[in-house]
Design a protein around this motif. Structure first.
Motif, PDB file in Angstrom:
ATOM      1  N   LEU B  38     -27.208   4.294 -46.077  1.00 32.21           N
ATOM      2  CA  LEU B  38     -27.527   5.138 -44.934  1.00 32.21           C
ATOM      3  C   LEU B  38     -28.961   5.623 -45.116  1.00 32.21           C
ATOM      4  CD1 LEU B  38     -27.742   8.322 -43.807  1.00 32.21           C
ATOM      5  CD2 LEU B  38     -26.631   6.636 -42.352  1.00 32.21           C
ATOM      6  N   CYS B  39     -29.776   5.439 -44.067  1.00 25.60           N
ATOM      7  CA  CYS B  39     -31.197   5.799 -44.103  1.00 25.60           C
ATOM      8  C   CYS B  39     -31.494   6.859 -43.062  1.00 25.60           C
ATOM      9  CB  CYS B  39     -32.077   4.618 -43.718  1.00 25.60           C
ATOM     10  SG  CYS B  39     -31.945   3.206 -44.742  1.00 25.60           S
ATOM     11  N   TRP B  40     -32.593   7.528 -43.281  1.00 25.63           N
ATOM     12  CA  TRP B  40     -33.151   8.439 -42.288  1.00 25.63           C
ATOM     13  C   TRP B  40     -34.613   8.070 -42.052  1.00 25.63           C
ATOM     14  CZ3 TRP B  40     -30.253  11.926 -39.655  1.00 25.63           C
ATOM     15  CH2 TRP B  40     -29.020  12.288 -40.195  1.00 25.63           C
ATOM     16  N   ILE B  53     -35.527   8.598 -46.201  1.00 27.34           N
ATOM     17  CA  ILE B  53     -34.411   8.579 -47.149  1.00 27.34           C
ATOM     18  C   ILE B  53     -33.710   7.225 -47.041  1.00 27.34           C
ATOM     19  CG2 ILE B  53     -32.177   9.610 -47.759  1.00 27.34           C
ATOM     20  CD1 ILE B  53     -34.336  11.624 -48.228  1.00 27.34           C
ATOM     21  N   TYR B  54     -33.333   6.660 -48.177  1.00 31.08           N
ATOM     22  CA  TYR B  54     -32.495   5.463 -48.180  1.00 31.08           C
ATOM     23  C   TYR B  54     -31.344   5.666 -49.163  1.00 31.08           C
ATOM     24  CZ  TYR B  54     -35.028   4.163 -52.452  1.00 31.08           C
ATOM     25  OH  TYR B  54     -35.563   4.153 -53.716  1.00 31.08           O
ATOM     26  N   GLU B  55     -30.327   4.847 -49.046  1.00 33.33           N
ATOM     27  CA  GLU B  55     -29.125   4.992 -49.886  1.00 33.33           C
ATOM     28  C   GLU B  55     -28.652   6.443 -49.927  1.00 33.33           C
ATOM     29  OE1 GLU B  55     -29.378   3.041 -53.728  1.00 33.33           O
ATOM     30  OE2 GLU B  55     -30.453   1.342 -52.836  1.00 33.33           O
ATOM     31  N   VAL B  56     -28.549   7.045 -48.771  1.00 32.26           N
ATOM     32  CA  VAL B  56     -28.011   8.398 -48.531  1.00 32.26           C
ATOM     33  C   VAL B  56     -28.938   9.515 -48.992  1.00 32.26           C
ATOM     34  CG1 VAL B  56     -26.093  10.000 -48.959  1.00 32.26           C
ATOM     35  CG2 VAL B  56     -25.631   7.549 -48.692  1.00 32.26           C
ATOM     36  N   SER B  57     -29.468   9.390 -50.226  1.00 35.27           N
ATOM     37  CA  SER B  57     -30.132  10.553 -50.805  1.00 35.27           C
ATOM     38  C   SER B  57     -31.418  10.241 -51.564  1.00 35.27           C
ATOM     39  CB  SER B  57     -29.153  11.258 -51.759  1.00 35.27           C
ATOM     40  OG  SER B  57     -28.763  10.363 -52.788  1.00 35.27           O
ATOM     41  N   ARG B  58     -31.839   8.985 -51.577  1.00 29.48           N
ATOM     42  CA  ARG B  58     -33.040   8.619 -52.327  1.00 29.48           C
ATOM     43  C   ARG B  58     -34.268   8.754 -51.436  1.00 29.48           C
ATOM     44  NH1 ARG B  58     -31.145   5.354 -56.868  1.00 29.48           N
ATOM     45  NH2 ARG B  58     -33.191   4.402 -57.102  1.00 29.48           N
ATOM     46  N   SER B  68     -34.103  16.206 -47.918  1.00 25.26           N
ATOM     47  CA  SER B  68     -33.016  15.759 -48.780  1.00 25.26           C
ATOM     48  C   SER B  68     -31.890  15.192 -47.939  1.00 25.26           C
ATOM     49  CB  SER B  68     -32.501  16.906 -49.656  1.00 25.26           C
ATOM     50  OG  SER B  68     -31.954  17.925 -48.851  1.00 25.26           O
ATOM     51  N   GLY B  69     -31.200  14.216 -48.487  1.00 28.77           N
ATOM     52  CA  GLY B  69     -30.077  13.595 -47.799  1.00 28.77           C
ATOM     53  C   GLY B  69     -28.826  13.710 -48.636  1.00 28.77           C
ATOM     54  N   SER B  70     -27.702  13.823 -47.954  1.00 30.63           N
ATOM     55  CA  SER B  70     -26.437  13.922 -48.662  1.00 30.63           C
ATOM     56  C   SER B  70     -25.341  13.306 -47.813  1.00 30.63           C
ATOM     57  CB  SER B  70     -26.106  15.385 -48.979  1.00 30.63           C
ATOM     58  OG  SER B  70     -25.951  16.124 -47.765  1.00 30.63           O
ATOM     59  N   GLY B  71     -24.161  13.186 -48.408  1.00 31.90           N
ATOM     60  CA  GLY B  71     -23.012  12.687 -47.677  1.00 31.90           C
ATOM     61  C   GLY B  71     -22.353  11.517 -48.366  1.00 31.90           C
ATOM     62  N   SER B  72     -21.255  11.077 -47.768  1.00 30.95           N
ATOM     63  CA  SER B  72     -20.519   9.931 -48.287  1.00 30.95           C
ATOM     64  C   SER B  72     -19.564   9.435 -47.217  1.00 30.95           C
ATOM     65  CB  SER B  72     -19.736  10.301 -49.551  1.00 30.95           C
ATOM     66  OG  SER B  72     -18.758  11.275 -49.247  1.00 30.95           O
ATOM     67  N   GLY B  73     -19.112   8.209 -47.383  1.00 26.02           N
ATOM     68  CA  GLY B  73     -18.124   7.667 -46.458  1.00 26.02           C
ATOM     69  C   GLY B  73     -18.656   7.520 -45.040  1.00 26.02           C
ATOM     70  N   THR B  74     -18.307   8.491 -44.200  1.00 23.09           N
ATOM     71  CA  THR B  74     -18.708   8.432 -42.790  1.00 23.09           C
ATOM     72  C   THR B  74     -19.532   9.631 -42.339  1.00 23.09           C
ATOM     73  OG1 THR B  74     -16.667   9.520 -42.074  1.00 23.09           O
ATOM     74  CG2 THR B  74     -16.628   7.100 -42.175  1.00 23.09           C
ATOM     75  N   GLN B  95     -27.573   2.821 -40.374  1.00 19.43           N
ATOM     76  CA  GLN B  95     -26.761   2.233 -41.441  1.00 19.43           C
ATOM     77  C   GLN B  95     -27.267   0.830 -41.730  1.00 19.43           C
ATOM     78  OE1 GLN B  95     -24.524  -0.475 -41.500  1.00 19.43           O
ATOM     79  NE2 GLN B  95     -24.792  -1.034 -39.346  1.00 19.43           N
ATOM     80  N   ASP B  96     -27.413   0.509 -43.013  1.00 19.15           N
ATOM     81  CA  ASP B  96     -27.758  -0.858 -43.397  1.00 19.15           C
ATOM     82  C   ASP B  96     -26.745  -1.401 -44.391  1.00 19.15           C
ATOM     83  OD1 ASP B  96     -30.029  -0.764 -46.118  1.00 19.15           O
ATOM     84  OD2 ASP B  96     -29.167   1.029 -45.208  1.00 19.15           O
ATOM     85  N   THR B  97     -25.495  -0.939 -44.230  1.00 22.88           N
ATOM     86  CA  THR B  97     -24.405  -1.512 -45.012  1.00 22.88           C
ATOM     87  C   THR B  97     -24.096  -2.918 -44.548  1.00 22.88           C
ATOM     88  OG1 THR B  97     -23.442   0.631 -45.559  1.00 22.88           O
ATOM     89  CG2 THR B  97     -21.942  -1.260 -45.543  1.00 22.88           C
TER      90      THR B  97
END
Lengths: 118, 112
Positions: B38-40, B53-58, B68-74, B95-97
């Motif tokens: 998940l990116c922003w 942000i990529y991979e939710v929080s990087r 900052s990014g956070s989260g999981s699942g949906t 999303q780039d899943t």
């Protein structure tokens, strides 16, 4: 620094053809997959196509499959989007993006406007 | 296709105050490799989107640590700890899943 510069946009009649280009610099172009993404006026971002670093694998959004073709020339550091049989709903700013660590686009160009109109 | 739903669609923030944007996906973004993709992005006026942000929080290279990014699942969140004038623009989650890549509708952030 990474630079992506799109060109080739303009006004095209429905059913005609148009080819967009994206000139890349500042990174080893042949090592990275590349995307095309578009944004229609007043609408959100829509992914269009992805090509692998060597050009052997190509993926398309259902909305353009069979009409658009993504390609690249690694000797010229250039990405292309051949738009055949464009429709009015293809009117958008088209941007190229360099693929990052996974599928995300980590650097984007400014885009080129394509207007499909008779 | 995975549908991405962002809220709110617009946000007016006092300079120096925090801001938060939510993004929900129609299915889990957990990839078979164990990572969540998940990116922003931020699209400043007149500019191309920039990866925050990529991979939710990087955080991507050069991105200030007030993002900052956070989260999981949906369910995912982008937080800006102290909003400044340079943070104005439209924020998108993506999303780039899996292909096709899909984006949220965008959240327009302005300064009060």
């Amino acid at each position: 620094q990474v630079q992506l510069v799109e060109s080739g946009g303009g006004v095209v009649q429905p059913g005609r053809s148009l080819r967009l280009s994206c000139a890349a610099s500042g990174f080893m172009f042949s090592d990275y997959g590349m995307h095309w993404v578009r944004q229609a006026p007043g609408k959100g971002l829509e992914w269009v196509a992805l090509i692998s670093h060597d050009g052997n694998n190509k993926y398309y959004a259902d909305s353009v499959k069979g009409r658009f073709t993504i390609s690249r020339d690694n000797s010229e550091n250039t990405l292309y989007l051949q738009m055949n049989s464009p429709r009015t709903e293809d009117t958008a700013v088209y941007s190229c993006a360099k693929q990052g660590l996974h599928l995300e686009g980590d650097y984007w160009g400014q885009g080129t406007l394509v207007t499909v109109s008779s | 296709d995975i549908v991405m739903t962002q809220t709110p669609l617009s946000l007016s923030v006092t300079p120096g105050q925090p801001a938060s944007i939510s993004c929900r996906s129609s299915q889990s973004l957990l990839h078979s490799d164990g990572k969540t993709y998940l990116c922003w992005y931020l699209r400043k006026p007149g500019q191309s989107p920039q990866l925050l942000i990529y991979e939710v929080s990087r955080r991507f290279s050069g991105v200030p640590d007030r993002f900052s990014g956070s989260g999981s699942g949906t369910d995912f969140t982008l937080k800006i700890s102290r909003v400044g004038a340079e943070d104005v623009g439209v924020y998108y989650c993506m999303q780039d899943t899996q292909l096709p890549l899909t984006f949220g509708a965008g959240t327009k952030v302005e300064i009060k």
